[in-house]
Structures are given as structure tokens and as C-alpha cells.
Design an enzyme around this catalytic site. Sequence first.
Site, PDB file in Angstrom:
ATOM      1  N   TYR A 198     -14.607  43.237  24.706  1.00 20.23           N
ATOM      2  CA  TYR A 198     -13.582  44.273  24.854  1.00 20.23           C
ATOM      3  C   TYR A 198     -13.822  45.037  26.152  1.00 20.23           C
ATOM      4  O   TYR A 198     -14.963  45.400  26.462  1.00 20.23           O
ATOM      5  CB  TYR A 198     -13.617  45.247  23.669  1.00 20.23           C
ATOM      6  CG  TYR A 198     -13.206  44.576  22.376  1.00 20.23           C
ATOM      7  CD1 TYR A 198     -11.863  44.456  22.049  1.00 20.23           C
ATOM      8  CD2 TYR A 198     -14.159  44.004  21.531  1.00 20.23           C
ATOM      9  CE1 TYR A 198     -11.470  43.798  20.889  1.00 20.23           C
ATOM     10  CE2 TYR A 198     -13.770  43.337  20.372  1.00 20.23           C
ATOM     11  CZ  TYR A 198     -12.425  43.238  20.064  1.00 20.23           C
ATOM     12  OH  TYR A 198     -12.041  42.568  18.925  1.00 20.23           O
ATOM     13  N   SER A 199     -12.732  45.302  26.868  1.00 14.96           N
ATOM     14  CA  SER A 199     -12.824  46.131  28.073  1.00 14.96           C
ATOM     15  C   SER A 199     -13.066  47.568  27.661  1.00 14.96           C
ATOM     16  O   SER A 199     -12.460  48.048  26.707  1.00 14.96           O
ATOM     17  CB  SER A 199     -11.493  46.115  28.815  1.00 14.96           C
ATOM     18  OG  SER A 199     -11.458  45.132  29.762  1.00 14.96           O
ATOM     19  N   CYS A 357      -4.257  42.723  34.233  1.00 21.36           N
ATOM     20  CA  CYS A 357      -5.044  42.567  33.005  1.00 21.36           C
ATOM     21  C   CYS A 357      -4.117  42.474  31.808  1.00 21.36           C
ATOM     22  O   CYS A 357      -3.185  43.259  31.666  1.00 21.36           O
ATOM     23  CB  CYS A 357      -6.000  43.760  32.840  1.00 21.36           C
ATOM     24  SG  CYS A 357      -7.167  43.552  31.482  1.00 21.36           S
ATOM     25  N   GLU A 397      -7.975  39.784  35.195  1.00 17.21           N
ATOM     26  CA  GLU A 397      -8.709  39.493  33.956  1.00 17.21           C
ATOM     27  C   GLU A 397      -7.671  39.279  32.863  1.00 17.21           C
ATOM     28  O   GLU A 397      -7.067  40.220  32.377  1.00 17.21           O
ATOM     29  CB  GLU A 397      -9.643  40.656  33.605  1.00 17.21           C
ATOM     30  CG  GLU A 397     -10.865  40.175  32.838  1.00 17.21           C
ATOM     31  CD  GLU A 397     -12.013  41.168  32.919  1.00 17.21           C
ATOM     32  OE1 GLU A 397     -12.715  41.185  33.939  1.00 17.21           O
ATOM     33  OE2 GLU A 397     -12.183  41.931  31.948  1.00 17.21           O
ATOM     34  N   TYR A 399      -6.342  36.810  29.330  1.00 19.45           N
ATOM     35  CA  TYR A 399      -6.902  36.070  28.201  1.00 19.45           C
ATOM     36  C   TYR A 399      -5.782  35.475  27.369  1.00 19.45           C
ATOM     37  O   TYR A 399      -4.636  35.887  27.493  1.00 19.45           O
ATOM     38  CB  TYR A 399      -7.787  36.995  27.364  1.00 19.45           C
ATOM     39  CG  TYR A 399      -7.229  38.395  27.263  1.00 19.45           C
ATOM     40  CD1 TYR A 399      -6.217  38.689  26.340  1.00 19.45           C
ATOM     41  CD2 TYR A 399      -7.649  39.414  28.137  1.00 19.45           C
ATOM     42  CE1 TYR A 399      -5.684  39.954  26.266  1.00 19.45           C
ATOM     43  CE2 TYR A 399      -7.109  40.682  28.068  1.00 19.45           C
ATOM     44  CZ  TYR A 399      -6.119  40.953  27.124  1.00 19.45           C
ATOM     45  OH  TYR A 399      -5.574  42.206  27.061  1.00 19.45           O
TER      46      TYR A 399
END
Length: 399
Positions: A198-199, A357, A397, A399
Site C-alpha cells: 500500500y502507498s 498512479c 506506479e 497496478y
Amino acid sequence: MNAPTPFKQHLIDPEICIRCYTCEMTCPIGAIEHNDDNVVVDADKCNFCMDCIPVCPTGSIDEWRVVPDRDQAYSLEDQYEWLELPEQAPIEAAPGAEEGDIDDAVAALLAEAHKGAGGKARPPVSAVKPQVNMYNLGKPAEMTVQGNYPLTDDAGHDVHHIILDPGALPFPVLEGQSVGIIAPGTDAEGKAHLPRLYSVSSPRDGERPGYHNISLTVKREEGGIASNYLCDLEKGATVRVTGPFGATFLMPNDPEARLLMICTGTGSAPMRAFTMQRQRAGGGRTGGMTMFFGARTPGSLPYFGPLKKVPDSLLRQHLVFSRLEGQPKEYVQDRILAERAEVADVLSDDKTHIYICGLKGMEDGVDSALTEVANDMGQDWITLRDRMREEGRYHVETY
Ligand code: A2P
């Protein structure tokens, strides 16, 4: 005896890797493995299928070194020991071979690299050097839950703001870094769960200034082991945390740097941290920040209320909704095009840093939109993007 043949070896940059283990889970032939410290590639198994390259959120997987011969490839043991990736060593020509031939062979082998994540990610030149990998699988940090608050009012879309306190443990994090959360229990094979990444959504001096606690922005995923564990945590519970991870998706310390932040959903976590850090760093003039933030509806956009209070002088906000009743679907890339003059102005500034992101799916759309904006400026986006990446000004970044 055969003459040695230079061999291109696939490696992972341990400094940049955020230990999400996605590559390991993706590799179809089990060539990627990990210990408590590092994730590594077995040169005897890797067949260069490249399946792991696009799934890596950081690009740390897109690393290659040429070794003099296959027999001299870095072993798993070597890679487990690394804190950083070794430089490319010079390759000596075999007896009788021309020096130039070897240089050309090495250059050709390396030129094939970096096809996937699109080049080596670099931190902003002015970024503070981050601490990484202080706590690992074998020795995680134990943190106490200080708060767990729902951020959305959409039953099918439950996002939580979770505050964790490391207590007396040193846990220095910079905005943009990630931490791993180890859910208790074991998987179907009886193995301990791998940490889920987790960021961090709080700034460097803590969710509460000076307290060095951290916050996470967590979306409950159906069947998700870590996200359900986190979203259900009670205040006072103890959580095992690894990290911090990540050494490139960091903010410039230069207050005059301009930030263009493009995110969807919980991809807003680092953007919240950047914004708070700039707010806290004091009312002085900054280069400014512009954000394109995509969510389904205002009710499902994390931090909608607090964002409304951030002044335009600090953060230009474009909140973009895909599921507003009676409205056409709009994505961040659509709004970038609608605001192309403003985006062109930001792109034309040599002090601009871009951060992307969130959903992997948005990358292509954002690339196309920025291609059009760059065209308006008489520039080629891919050339500009690669230069920005090289200069530590382009950060992705997804996902
Ligand atoms: P949608 O799902 O309506 O198609 P969240 O993670 O909170 O659901 O938010 C993700 C947001 O990103 C949603 O608004 C979602 O829209 C949107 N989205 C989905 N796919 C893409 C894409 N390829 N490019 C940009 N935005 C996308």
C-alpha cells in the site's frame, strides 16, 4: 573448450523493488523467488518470456546485465545479498576476439532491454534519499492502529483511511513510498500470506505533524485477504508492516518544481501525501500542483471533502467522474484533452514532474492524451517522456 559467450541476465533492482511479489506470481515457469529480503531471478530458469515486465508497478524488474558467460551469471545467493544492483562490469574480449566486437555484442544485448516498463525510473534530482527495506518478512515492524475511518459513502465501494503508529520504532517514510501489510493466517497451502503493498498517504513527519505515524488508503476488494483485514481493523489492534519500499516515486524537494499528478481511486494516496507535504512545508511560493483525479462519483472519491478545502493556489484540481447519473462517462485522459492548453503549459515547463498512479488501464489513455497535447506544442511525446524519465521527472506506479 567453447569460447565464452556474453550472456544477458535478467535481474531485479532491490533498491527500487517494492516487494509486491506480482512478478513472482506472474512468472509462468517459477523463475522468480524471494527470501525475507529480496526478490530474485533464477538465470537457469528465466526464458525471457517478458510476462513479468508489464505487471511490475515500478519498473524495477526491467533490469539486465551482461556477464562474460552463462556460467558466470549472478547466482540466487549473490542476488539475495544485494542492497543495490551492481554496475555493468566491463566484459573482456576472449583471446583472439576483437575488443570492439565484444563492446558491440554487449551494447546489442543491453539495447534489447527496457522494452517493457519503458526505461529506468529515476528519482527527482532534488528528492531526499529514502530509507528502504528496514523491516522485512522475517522481522516486520509491529504498529498499532490509531484510527480506521470510511472515506466513501458508496456501499459497493468501501475505501478506508487507516492510521498506524510505529510507537518507538524508527520508521522513516517519504511521500510516494509504500509499505507491506502482512495479514495474519495462512493461504490454502498453509503458507504465511505475502505482504500486500500500500502507498503511504501521509507526509514524512506523520499523519499528525511530528508524530511519525503513517496513513494508508485501502479499498476493500472482494475476497481480498489484506484489504478486508485492514478495513475491519479495530483501534488498538497490532499490524505487521514491512518496508518502507520504493526509491524513485518520490517528490522533488525543490519547492519551485511543478507537479502534474494523474490518478484514479486509491492511486490518490501518494498525491495526498505530496499535497500535505507542500502544505506543511509552509506558505512560501511553490511551483504549483495540478491534479487530474478520476473516480466513479464524488461519493466514491477518497478525500473528496478535505480536497475541497485545499486552495487553488496550491493545487489545481480536476475531479473527473465516470458514473455520474445522466452524464457521459469521463476518464482522466478525457479531461486532460479538454484542458489541453493548461496541460501544455505545465508540460512545457522544465521544472515539471509527472506522477501517474492508479489503474494500469489508464496508462495507454494518458499516453495518447499527452501525445495530442505534445503535438499541439510541436513536440513528440515519447521523446519528451523519455527525457523526463531520464531526468527523474516522470514517475509511474500502476497496478
Ligand atoms: P469505471 O470503472 O466507471 O469505468 P475506483 O478504483 O475507485 O473504481 O476508480 C477508478 C476510476 O478509474 C473509475 O472512475 C473508473 O471508471 C476509471 N477507469 C477505469 N478504467 C480506466 C481507464 N482505462 N482509464 C482511465 N480511467 C479508468
